[in-house]
Motif scaffolding. Structure first.
Motif, PDB file in Angstrom:
ATOM      1  N   LYS A  35     -34.988   5.857  -5.309  1.00  0.00           N
ATOM      2  CA  LYS A  35     -35.723   6.395  -4.166  1.00  0.00           C
ATOM      3  C   LYS A  35     -35.692   7.913  -4.199  1.00  0.00           C
ATOM      4  O   LYS A  35     -34.715   8.511  -4.634  1.00  0.00           O
ATOM      5  CB  LYS A  35     -35.101   5.920  -2.850  1.00  0.00           C
ATOM      6  N   ASP A  36     -36.768   8.531  -3.682  1.00  0.00           N
ATOM      7  CA  ASP A  36     -36.759   9.983  -3.527  1.00  0.00           C
ATOM      8  C   ASP A  36     -36.077  10.319  -2.196  1.00  0.00           C
ATOM      9  O   ASP A  36     -35.697   9.410  -1.450  1.00  0.00           O
ATOM     10  CB  ASP A  36     -38.179  10.550  -3.642  1.00  0.00           C
ATOM     11  N   ALA A  59     -39.177   6.481  -6.404  1.00  0.00           N
ATOM     12  CA  ALA A  59     -39.173   7.771  -7.095  1.00  0.00           C
ATOM     13  C   ALA A  59     -40.195   7.835  -8.225  1.00  0.00           C
ATOM     14  O   ALA A  59     -39.933   8.371  -9.297  1.00  0.00           O
ATOM     15  CB  ALA A  59     -37.773   8.072  -7.610  1.00  0.00           C
TER      16      ALA A  59
END
Length: 155
Positions: free
Chosen positions: A28-29, A35
């Motif tokens: 995940k960002d 991401a």
């Protein structure tokens, strides 16, 4: 495959420990999005004679993360497609809880319905009394924790 419990031994503590692990981890960002650049999930048709994509579409949509006027976000998929002799593709398995029917040649969405919960299993097709059906297992809800088996008739 999902692992509900993984037994581990901590040699230093001298006691058994149990960890819950799904085996599925997504990068995940900082804002919580996957991401990678959207679409975050696609369905692709490949021409097996040439190895080229015949088509590729976003599969699934996260309406909270979708920007107005931009294509669907796509979502991680957890079920495979089933293709009928009539050139229809049926697929579920995205967090938006949709079962979709697509044109096999173009990937165009022909029909969709919202299921009561996530369907992680690949659908199946069968025929009974001259009518064709698509059936799938759908996960549980708070009201019906055991889940559902749902079937849809093709006209």
């Amino acid at each position: 495959m999902q692992v509900s419990q993984l037994e581990t031994r901590d040699r230093h503590a001298g006691a058994d420990q149990y960890l819950n692990s799904t085996g599925y981890k997504t990068w995940k960002d900082p804002s919580g999005n996957p991401a990678i650049t959207p679409p975050w999930g696609t369905l692709s048709a490949v021409n097996l004679a040439t190895g080229e994509y015949a088509w590729q579409i976003p599969l699934g949509n996260d309406i909270e993360r979708q920007v107005n006027g931009v294509a669907e976000t796509g979502q991680e998929g957890k079920a495979g497609p089933v293709v009928t002799a009539g050139d229809l593709i049926f697929i579920s398995g995205t967090a938006d809880k949709k079962l979709r029917a697509l044109d096999k040649t173009t990937g165009k969405l022909l029909w969709e319905t919202t299921l009561p919960a996530l369907a992680n299993a690949t659908a199946c097709t069968y025929q009974a009394n001259g009518k064709q059906y698509i059936a799938l297992s759908v996960g549980g809800t708070n009201e019906k924790p055991s889940g559902f088996i749902m079937a849809f008739a093709l006209k």
